[in-house]
Scaffold this motif. Sequence first.
Motif, PDB file in Angstrom:
ATOM      1  N   GLU A 172       4.736  -0.440   2.325  1.00  0.00           N
ATOM      2  CA  GLU A 172       5.292   0.075   1.086  1.00  0.00           C
ATOM      3  C   GLU A 172       5.668  -1.108   0.229  1.00  0.00           C
ATOM      4  O   GLU A 172       5.771  -2.220   0.694  1.00  0.00           O
TER       5      GLU A 172
ATOM      6  N   ASN B 296       6.413  -2.657  -4.119  1.00  0.00           N
ATOM      7  CA  ASN B 296       6.210  -2.626  -5.552  1.00  0.00           C
ATOM      8  C   ASN B 296       4.840  -3.207  -5.864  1.00  0.00           C
ATOM      9  O   ASN B 296       4.543  -4.346  -5.513  1.00  0.00           O
TER      10      ASN B 296
ATOM     11  N   GLU C 279       4.945  -6.526  -7.734  1.00  0.00           N
ATOM     12  CA  GLU C 279       5.320  -7.638  -6.850  1.00  0.00           C
ATOM     13  C   GLU C 279       4.115  -8.092  -6.043  1.00  0.00           C
ATOM     14  O   GLU C 279       3.828  -9.288  -5.940  1.00  0.00           O
TER      15      GLU C 279
END
Length: 184
Positions: free
Chosen positions: A9, A11, A14
């Motif tokens: 998981e 972002n 990112e």
Amino acid sequence: MTTANDYSEGNGAELALKYAVQRVCGGRAELVEGVIDCASHDWDHEHTRSVLRTRLSEAVDRLQCVAGSGDLDLPGSLNWFVPDLAVVPKALAKGGGALLPDQVLLVVEVTSESNAETDRVVKRKRYAEYGAPLYLLVDRLERSVTLFAEPGSLGYTKADGPHPFGTSVRLPEPFGIDLDTSGL
């Protein structure tokens, strides 16, 4: 090398930024608080790293580790560090990708004029936050060495130093050695 598949998981921005950083500056770039920094060091800096690697080599071999300057990812942040030296278990060094700070036994940063405050403040805070057990700051500008230990979310709770160059600094277990800092 870290890819999007390496994260269960996270972002997307990112991941994309960290993926891009790994491809600039010949793969020797860092991401420090969201700012890309291309690592380029003078020969004096390289000399200091070489001396430290040599002085740590017996303990590194005994612990079945590797000493080098591979990538350290700090997931959930805009940080991707390339420490001047890190000691990691051989089994973890064989994967080819980035490691997390809590997977290393020791992280060493050697200051330069361009990065001294980053090493003294930002990296010290982030390495503690991400669980690096020992952080050795070799401050060439101050001509001192400080060992930080006992990481936590608010920083390291134990500091040994600063000690002037030439002082032996005790690296606790699993190292259990007195590190000679003369000639740094």
